[in-house]
Design an enzyme around this catalytic site. Structure first.
Site, PDB file in Angstrom:
ATOM      1  N   HIS A   1       0.858  -1.183   0.000  1.00 56.43           N
ATOM      2  CA  HIS A   1       0.000   0.000   0.000  1.00 56.43           C
ATOM      3  C   HIS A   1       0.897   1.236   0.000  1.00 56.43           C
ATOM      4  O   HIS A   1       2.135   1.122  -0.071  1.00 56.43           O
ATOM      5  CB  HIS A   1      -0.954  -0.031   1.198  1.00 56.43           C
ATOM      6  CG  HIS A   1      -0.272  -0.268   2.523  1.00 56.43           C
ATOM      7  ND1 HIS A   1       0.665   0.603   3.036  1.00 56.43           N
ATOM      8  CD2 HIS A   1      -0.376  -1.278   3.418  1.00 56.43           C
ATOM      9  CE1 HIS A   1       1.088   0.149   4.190  1.00 56.43           C
ATOM     10  NE2 HIS A   1       0.489  -1.004   4.449  1.00 56.43           N
TER      11      HIS A   1
ATOM     12  N   HIS B   1       4.091   1.316   2.255  1.00 54.11           N
ATOM     13  CA  HIS B   1       5.277   0.629   1.728  1.00 54.11           C
ATOM     14  C   HIS B   1       5.942   1.474   0.631  1.00 54.11           C
ATOM     15  O   HIS B   1       7.165   1.560   0.555  1.00 54.11           O
ATOM     16  CB  HIS B   1       4.881  -0.711   1.109  1.00 54.11           C
ATOM     17  CG  HIS B   1       4.262  -1.694   2.059  1.00 54.11           C
ATOM     18  ND1 HIS B   1       2.934  -2.023   2.021  1.00 54.11           N
ATOM     19  CD2 HIS B   1       4.801  -2.424   3.068  1.00 54.11           C
ATOM     20  CE1 HIS B   1       2.676  -2.925   2.948  1.00 54.11           C
ATOM     21  NE2 HIS B   1       3.786  -3.185   3.606  1.00 54.11           N
TER      22      HIS B   1
ATOM     23  N   LYS C   1       5.162   3.041  11.651  1.00 57.18           N
ATOM     24  CA  LYS C   1       3.916   2.333  11.969  1.00 57.18           C
ATOM     25  C   LYS C   1       4.156   1.189  12.961  1.00 57.18           C
ATOM     26  O   LYS C   1       3.375   0.970  13.877  1.00 57.18           O
ATOM     27  CB  LYS C   1       3.317   1.804  10.663  1.00 57.18           C
ATOM     28  CG  LYS C   1       2.336   0.675  10.766  1.00 57.18           C
ATOM     29  CD  LYS C   1       1.013   1.154  11.246  1.00 57.18           C
ATOM     30  CE  LYS C   1      -0.068   0.106  11.330  1.00 57.18           C
ATOM     31  NZ  LYS C   1       0.314  -1.263  11.337  1.00 57.18           N
TER      32      LYS C   1
ATOM     33  N   SER D   1      -2.505  -0.334   6.657  1.00 58.28           N
ATOM     34  CA  SER D   1      -1.975  -1.644   7.042  1.00 58.28           C
ATOM     35  C   SER D   1      -2.533  -2.688   6.098  1.00 58.28           C
ATOM     36  O   SER D   1      -3.701  -2.591   5.689  1.00 58.28           O
ATOM     37  CB  SER D   1      -2.404  -1.982   8.482  1.00 58.28           C
ATOM     38  OG  SER D   1      -2.242  -3.364   8.728  1.00 58.28           O
TER      39      SER D   1
HETATM   40  P1  AMP Z   1       4.910  -5.271   6.376  1.00 56.69           P
HETATM   41  O1  AMP Z   1       4.748  -5.619   4.935  1.00 56.69           O
HETATM   42  O2  AMP Z   1       3.625  -5.064   7.097  1.00 56.69           O
HETATM   43  O3  AMP Z   1       5.881  -6.147   7.100  1.00 56.69           O
HETATM   44  O4  AMP Z   1       5.582  -3.814   6.382  1.00 56.69           O
HETATM   45  C1  AMP Z   1       6.784  -3.572   5.687  1.00 56.69           C
HETATM   46  C2  AMP Z   1       7.317  -2.226   6.099  1.00 56.69           C
HETATM   47  O5  AMP Z   1       6.359  -1.212   5.773  1.00 56.69           O
HETATM   48  C3  AMP Z   1       7.570  -2.132   7.614  1.00 56.69           C
HETATM   49  O6  AMP Z   1       8.780  -1.419   7.825  1.00 56.69           O
HETATM   50  C4  AMP Z   1       6.369  -1.376   8.087  1.00 56.69           C
HETATM   51  O7  AMP Z   1       6.601  -0.671   9.277  1.00 56.69           O
HETATM   52  C5  AMP Z   1       6.129  -0.431   6.921  1.00 56.69           C
HETATM   53  N1  AMP Z   1       4.752   0.089   6.949  1.00 56.69           N
HETATM   54  C6  AMP Z   1       3.616  -0.622   7.141  1.00 56.69           C
HETATM   55  N2  AMP Z   1       2.543   0.198   7.183  1.00 56.69           N
HETATM   56  C7  AMP Z   1       3.008   1.452   7.006  1.00 56.69           C
HETATM   57  C8  AMP Z   1       2.400   2.758   6.951  1.00 56.69           C
HETATM   58  N3  AMP Z   1       1.090   2.912   7.093  1.00 56.69           N
HETATM   59  N4  AMP Z   1       3.197   3.827   6.764  1.00 56.69           N
HETATM   60  C9  AMP Z   1       4.552   3.677   6.632  1.00 56.69           C
HETATM   61  N5  AMP Z   1       5.184   2.486   6.673  1.00 56.69           N
HETATM   62  C10 AMP Z   1       4.429   1.397   6.864  1.00 56.69           C
END
Ligand code: AMP
Length: 274
Positions: A31, A34, A146, A182
């Site tokens: 999203h 990322h 986040k 998220s």
């Molecule tokens: P994930 O795919 O959920 O493991 O997230 C991958 C990376 O994206 C991690 O460093 C998260 O903290 C970051 N991330 C997830 N949601 C957000 C958001 N809303 N804003 C900024 N970074 C995010």
């Protein structure tokens, strides 16, 4: 953009990239949050690598590993459009052969809050990140604010194990009503989605109470009153940004952190106090 499915292929593709190299690890279902990480990395680095790996080690039995949203083609297209040079997208069996037996544990910092709710979670995160950092060898590692406790855990990992990467934290991207983006927001029913932004509202209430001189306990009580009755609060707290230990009075750098459950979905969010 080159997609590497094995460690050897990833290493060969990454070796020839210009430096500094930025790295954005993800679990996919990408999203705008990322993509903000990727864009920040592209602004600051000569090349950017990303990974897409739904890491089984950071899910406990009964969690959402099987139903975690996956859409590889859409993710690949987004990363390519963003300008990512190499995407590492291994199979679980590639990173974790059947006799894989090493675990990386960062200790107390990974036991509270998210670590208390999900006892094996941060060990899984620290283990996969150690493998990924050893494969990618980035100069800069990009993480989202986040997941505040994850940033503290991974900063500790990078320092303690002397990984030669600098950690960059990127601010949280939100929906217009304040809900932090998220991959798990897709699980929310329309009623739960309507209630979800009250977590951010509660954190803001807690922060303004703390800034007005309230203790963490007083501020927490005021914040609880803002949360939608459909939600169950798991925690609302003020913590030191480095150690993630609770604070009773505002002392920067800190995070105001919160987690709540809406039906089967857990939401987390935080505010950074510099
Ligand atoms: P994930 O795919 O959920 O493991 O997230 C991958 C990376 O994206 C991690 O460093 C998260 O903290 C970051 N991330 C997830 N949601 C957000 C958001 N809303 N804003 C900024 N970074 C995010």
């Amino acid at each position: 953009m080159l997609v590497a499915r094995t460690v050897e292929h990833a290493r060969a593709a990454l070796e020839v990239l210009p430096r500094p190299l930025g790295f954005v690890p993800t679990m996919g279902a990408l999203h705008a949050g990322h993509l903000r990480l990727c864009r920040t990395a592209l602004d600051e680095c000569a090349a950017v690598a990303a990974s897409l790996f739904v890491n089984p080690l950071q899910f406990a039995p009964g969690e959402d590993l099987e139903r975690y949203p996956r859409d590889f083609e859409a993710d690949r297209a987004r990363l390519e459009e963003c300008g990512v040079a190499v995407l590492f997208h291994p199979e679980a069996a590639t990173l974790y052969p059947p006799d894989f037996s090493t675990a990386v544990d960062v200790g107390e910092i990974g036991r509270s809050y998210e670590g208390a709710a999900r006892p094996t979670h941060f060990r899984g995160v620290a283990t996969v990140m150690s493998v990924l950092l050893n494969v990618v060898h980035p100069d800069l590692l990009y993480l989202g604010q986040k997941d505040a406790q994850q940033t503290a855990v991974l900063r500790r990992l990078v320092r303690d194990l002397a990984f030669p990467a600098r950690v960059r934290i990127v601010p949280t991207v939100r929906e217009p009503d304040g809900l932090a983006l998220s991959s798990r927001n897709v699980y929310l029913s329309p009623q739960e989605r309507a209630a979800a932004p009250t977590l951010y509202a509660a954190l803001q209430t807690m922060l303004s109470a703390l800034q007005g001189g309230a203790s963490a306990s007083e501020a927490r009580e005021r914040a609880r009153a803002v949360v939608d009755p459909l939600a169950t609060v798991e925690y609302l707290d003020l913590v030191d940004a480095q150690s993630f230990t609770p604070l009773e009075r505002l002392r920067a750098p800190a995070f105001v952190i919160g987690a709540m459950r809406l039906g089967a979905t857990r939401l987390i969010d935080n505010l950074w106090i510099a």
